[in-house]
Design a protein around this motif. Sequence first.
Motif, PDB file in Angstrom:
ATOM      1  N   UNK A 225       0.828  -1.217   0.000  1.00  0.00           N
ATOM      2  CA  UNK A 225       0.000   0.000   0.000  1.00  0.00           C
ATOM      3  C   UNK A 225       0.864   1.269   0.000  1.00  0.00           C
ATOM      4  N   UNK A 226       0.198   2.407  -0.195  1.00  0.00           N
ATOM      5  CA  UNK A 226       0.869   3.702  -0.080  1.00  0.00           C
ATOM      6  C   UNK A 226       0.939   4.072   1.408  1.00  0.00           C
ATOM      7  N   UNK A 227       2.104   4.438   1.942  1.00  0.00           N
ATOM      8  CA  UNK A 227       2.206   4.760   3.374  1.00  0.00           C
ATOM      9  C   UNK A 227       1.244   5.863   3.808  1.00  0.00           C
ATOM     10  N   UNK A 228       0.992   6.817   2.903  1.00  0.00           N
ATOM     11  CA  UNK A 228       0.110   7.945   3.242  1.00  0.00           C
ATOM     12  C   UNK A 228      -1.335   7.495   3.466  1.00  0.00           C
ATOM     13  N   UNK A 229      -1.715   6.368   2.849  1.00  0.00           N
ATOM     14  CA  UNK A 229      -3.114   5.917   2.924  1.00  0.00           C
ATOM     15  C   UNK A 229      -3.292   4.735   3.855  1.00  0.00           C
ATOM     16  N   UNK A 230      -2.189   4.285   4.443  1.00  0.00           N
ATOM     17  CA  UNK A 230      -2.238   3.042   5.215  1.00  0.00           C
ATOM     18  C   UNK A 230      -2.571   3.304   6.676  1.00  0.00           C
ATOM     19  N   UNK A 231      -3.544   2.540   7.179  1.00  0.00           N
ATOM     20  CA  UNK A 231      -3.918   2.689   8.589  1.00  0.00           C
ATOM     21  C   UNK A 231      -4.161   1.325   9.206  1.00  0.00           C
ATOM     22  N   UNK A 232      -3.617   1.121  10.401  1.00  0.00           N
ATOM     23  CA  UNK A 232      -3.962  -0.086  11.171  1.00  0.00           C
ATOM     24  C   UNK A 232      -4.593   0.395  12.473  1.00  0.00           C
ATOM     25  N   UNK A 233      -5.777  -0.079  12.746  1.00  0.00           N
ATOM     26  CA  UNK A 233      -6.544   0.337  13.923  1.00  0.00           C
ATOM     27  C   UNK A 233      -6.510   1.865  14.101  1.00  0.00           C
ATOM     28  N   UNK A 234      -6.784   2.559  13.025  1.00  0.00           N
ATOM     29  CA  UNK A 234      -6.899   4.015  13.073  1.00  0.00           C
ATOM     30  C   UNK A 234      -5.573   4.769  13.050  1.00  0.00           C
ATOM     31  N   UNK A 235      -4.458   4.020  13.123  1.00  0.00           N
ATOM     32  CA  UNK A 235      -3.155   4.713  13.148  1.00  0.00           C
ATOM     33  C   UNK A 235      -2.446   4.583  11.808  1.00  0.00           C
ATOM     34  N   UNK A 236      -1.998   5.707  11.306  1.00  0.00           N
ATOM     35  CA  UNK A 236      -1.294   5.707  10.028  1.00  0.00           C
ATOM     36  C   UNK A 236       0.070   6.337  10.150  1.00  0.00           C
ATOM     37  N   UNK A 237       0.452   7.055   9.128  1.00  0.00           N
ATOM     38  CA  UNK A 237       1.752   7.710   9.098  1.00  0.00           C
ATOM     39  C   UNK A 237       1.856   8.770  10.198  1.00  0.00           C
ATOM     40  N   UNK A 238       3.012   8.866  10.826  1.00  0.00           N
ATOM     41  CA  UNK A 238       3.223   9.892  11.855  1.00  0.00           C
ATOM     42  C   UNK A 238       3.125  11.283  11.216  1.00  0.00           C
ATOM     43  N   UNK A 239       2.648  12.247  11.978  1.00  0.00           N
ATOM     44  CA  UNK A 239       2.553  13.624  11.465  1.00  0.00           C
ATOM     45  C   UNK A 239       3.922  14.159  11.049  1.00  0.00           C
ATOM     46  N   UNK A 240       4.943  13.815  11.853  1.00  0.00           N
ATOM     47  CA  UNK A 240       6.291  14.309  11.534  1.00  0.00           C
ATOM     48  C   UNK A 240       6.776  13.739  10.201  1.00  0.00           C
ATOM     49  N   UNK A 241       6.449  12.471   9.938  1.00  0.00           N
ATOM     50  CA  UNK A 241       6.848  11.851   8.663  1.00  0.00           C
ATOM     51  C   UNK A 241       6.121  12.546   7.510  1.00  0.00           C
ATOM     52  N   UNK A 242       4.811  12.732   7.681  1.00  0.00           N
ATOM     53  CA  UNK A 242       4.012  13.361   6.624  1.00  0.00           C
ATOM     54  C   UNK A 242       4.544  14.755   6.295  1.00  0.00           C
ATOM     55  N   UNK A 243       4.942  15.475   7.354  1.00  0.00           N
ATOM     56  CA  UNK A 243       5.453  16.851   7.152  1.00  0.00           C
ATOM     57  C   UNK A 243       6.728  16.863   6.318  1.00  0.00           C
ATOM     58  N   UNK A 244       7.628  15.895   6.595  1.00  0.00           N
ATOM     59  CA  UNK A 244       8.897  15.849   5.847  1.00  0.00           C
ATOM     60  C   UNK A 244       8.632  15.588   4.361  1.00  0.00           C
ATOM     61  N   UNK A 245       7.726  14.635   4.065  1.00  0.00           N
ATOM     62  CA  UNK A 245       7.468  14.332   2.657  1.00  0.00           C
ATOM     63  C   UNK A 245       6.782  15.489   1.947  1.00  0.00           C
ATOM     64  N   UNK A 246       5.948  16.220   2.681  1.00  0.00           N
ATOM     65  CA  UNK A 246       5.313  17.401   2.120  1.00  0.00           C
ATOM     66  C   UNK A 246       6.380  18.450   1.761  1.00  0.00           C
ATOM     67  N   UNK A 247       7.288  18.640   2.695  1.00  0.00           N
ATOM     68  CA  UNK A 247       8.358  19.624   2.497  1.00  0.00           C
ATOM     69  C   UNK A 247       9.287  19.194   1.350  1.00  0.00           C
ATOM     70  N   UNK A 248       9.659  17.918   1.354  1.00  0.00           N
ATOM     71  CA  UNK A 248      10.546  17.382   0.323  1.00  0.00           C
ATOM     72  C   UNK A 248       9.917  17.554  -1.057  1.00  0.00           C
TER      73      UNK A 248
END
Length: 254
Positions: A225-248
Amino acid sequence: MMRTVAFHLQKGGVGKTTISGTLACQSALNGKKTLVIDCDPQGNISSWFLQTAPAFELADVLQGKCFVKDAIVKVPVVDNLYLLPTFGIGGTLKTYSETKLSEEPFVIQDLVKEVSSDYDHIIMDLSPGLGMLERYALIASDEVITPMTSEVFSLDGLEIFITELQKLRKNLRSNVKHDKIIINSFDTRIKQHRDIYAAAVESGNYKVYQIPVDPVFRKSQEAGKAPQLFKVRGRGMKDTTAKVFDELYKDIWK
Ligand SMILES: Nc1ncnc2c1ncn2[C@@H]1O[C@H](COP(=O)(O)OP(=O)(O)O)[C@@H](O)[C@H]1O
Ligand SMILES: [Mg+2]
């Protein structure tokens, strides 16, 4: 515009595939038609994104056994994402790169040129090492970004990479840009990590990013799956991770 980006360091296990794949998903999710070229004979990014074996692989295109359009497949993971795959098992990229590639240093560059008008963004996942395959893929890129981990030998690895890149620019007439370093699996609480970050910042004119340890990568890779869309029991990508990819993403393709 910077269209083609490669992720490379000669070391294995630093996150090249994870970061290439996640950035490719980010680009596709942002509505950009994105192509991933799997330049690693191990075919890791292909097995991440594809559940069924495609008919052709990158090595077939390079050897003129099929047209590039026949080998590119739509990735079911997200809209707008396409892959030029490599077969990890039964593939011929390794043999081809050890036997024929030396005769045609610009074959990957030509391939990228051929498809570049069909895609907004192209991302190449490279194998570890600095052999012919990696060099010829690097000269096909507009930009190379170096992922590394906070290990003792990483800074040596970075220095070797920078030196080799200078030679490559001169010997193969490349203008490949290199101004971004990613420290992967970064933990702010660990002094060694902070020291390596500081040393990377000091090593030159690099913008240095930090990606935290995030279980979403391994889990989404296992699930295809795509990490951005992946969730297990409501938990997905960390906010800090998402922020880095947005910035990159913004820094590369702003
Ligand atoms: N930030 C991270 N947090 C947790 N696991 C990670 C992270 N980055 C990579 N990994 C895991 O580490 C392993 C090696 O990463 P990979 O991207 O395959 O490295 P490379 O392509 O450089 O060999 C993979 O199993 C991947 O899921
Ligand atoms: Mg890899």
